[in-house]
Design an enzyme around this catalytic site. Structure first.
Site, PDB file in Angstrom:
ATOM      1  N   LYS A 180       0.839  -1.201   0.000  1.00 61.93           N
ATOM      2  CA  LYS A 180       0.000   0.000   0.000  1.00 61.93           C
ATOM      3  C   LYS A 180       0.875   1.253   0.000  1.00 61.93           C
ATOM      4  CE  LYS A 180      -1.897   2.231   3.391  1.00 61.93           C
ATOM      5  NZ  LYS A 180      -2.601   2.672   4.576  1.00 61.93           N
ATOM      6  N   ASP A 199      -6.434   0.916   0.523  1.00 63.63           N
ATOM      7  CA  ASP A 199      -6.568   1.361   1.908  1.00 63.63           C
ATOM      8  C   ASP A 199      -7.983   1.011   2.367  1.00 63.63           C
ATOM      9  OD1 ASP A 199      -8.244   3.182   0.699  1.00 63.63           O
ATOM     10  OD2 ASP A 199      -7.567   4.862   1.919  1.00 63.63           O
TER      11      ASP A 199
END
Ligand code: SF4
Length: 281
Positions: A180, A199
């Site tokens: 991420k 996310d």
């Protein structure tokens, strides 16, 4: 209204309360029931025909549906970008590490202070975690984040000549950096579409829109990478994150104001003109 589409009725629990005010403000948006009238919602625009009504099996990841979602997101958030303030790849990397379990607003209050105090990656590499902790305490999990930031700084200085690497495999060697964070840095700073940032917003909304049925961020990312054109990966991530903040919020999405409403079948919609899919959560 096309045949086969049954507007969802407001619940007795008042789940739809509050939509009346929002709908009345926005021309072209779904309209809430008039005072004293029917309790059933109606629209001022036609909902798109369901796949069932067209006699086709519904495929939520069909290219034309995905294209339509992307088009509507483009219209909604044409300039979507990362909300974390930064002036370099290093600052973005630090801000992204600090943003875990925190808000971007909270991180943006902390980062100017630490970057003024420690202007370079070498300054961070020379710190002990305890020295950084007080300055980042408000972002939560400050002990782990402090270790990650300083560990990443040390590795960047020792292995990468003080420059944040621009390759996924190298970024993933840095403490506290998973896909991420690496995707944020690669996509936003280096303009490289190496993956999709998954996310909490992308996780939730991808499932609501039935773009994935997975719950594991790595699998969600793989699903999204298969159906979204590569050149759109970074923009899509930012647009969905903005959508998650402004309309498709976790506990009470503002479906009545959402331009994706008539192609969204999420089970936890607060307003709907299309059939609900109970697995779309
Ligand atoms: S209609 Fe509601 S649940 Fe669906 S994307 Fe929009 S805000 Fe989210």
């Amino acid at each position: 209204m096309p045949r086969g589409i049954t507007p969802r009725q407001p619940t007795k629990t008042g789940r739809h309360e509050g939509t009346r005010k929002a709908a009345s403000k926005k021309p072209g948006a779904l309209q809430a029931p008039r005072s004293g009238g029917s309790a059933r919602p109606h629209t001022v625009r036609a909902a798109s025909p369901t796949a069932k009504a067209r006699g086709k099996a519904y495929n939520p990841t069909a290219p034309d549906r995905v294209h339509e979602i992307l088009q509507r997101l483009n219209a909604l958030y044409p300039e979507a970008t990362c909300a974390l303030h930064h002036k370099s790849a290093w600052e973005l990397l630090v801000a992204t590490i600090l943003s875990a379990q925190s808000t971007d607003v909270g991180v943006n209050q902390v980062t100017p202070v630490i970057f003024k105090k420690y202007p370079t990656v070498q300054d961070f590499a020379a710190l002990e975690p305890e020295q950084l902790q007080p300055d980042i305490r408000s972002t939560g999990f400050f002990r782990n984040k402090s270790k990650s930031v300083i560990g990443a700084a040390k590795k960047i200085v020792s292995d990468f000549g003080g420059q944040v690497p621009d390759q996924m495999d190298q970024l993933l060697t840095l403490p506290g950096v998973a896909r991420k964070t690496a995707n944020v840095v690669l996509g936003t700073w280096f303009k490289k579409n190496e993956g999709v940032v998954v996310d909490t917003h992308v996780h939730r909304i991808s499932r609501r829109l039935e773009l994935t049925r997975n719950d594991d961020p790595k699998k969600i990312e793989q699903d999204l990478m298969k159906i979204i054109p590569r050149e759109k990966w970074t923009l899509f991530s930012h647009q969905i994150i903005w959508h998650g903040r402004k309309l498709c919020i976790a506990r009470r999405p503002k479906c009545v104001d959402c331009p994706l409403e008539n192609i969204c079948h999420a089970a936890d919609k607060t307003w709907s003109t299309v059939e609900i899919h109970k697995n779309a959560v």
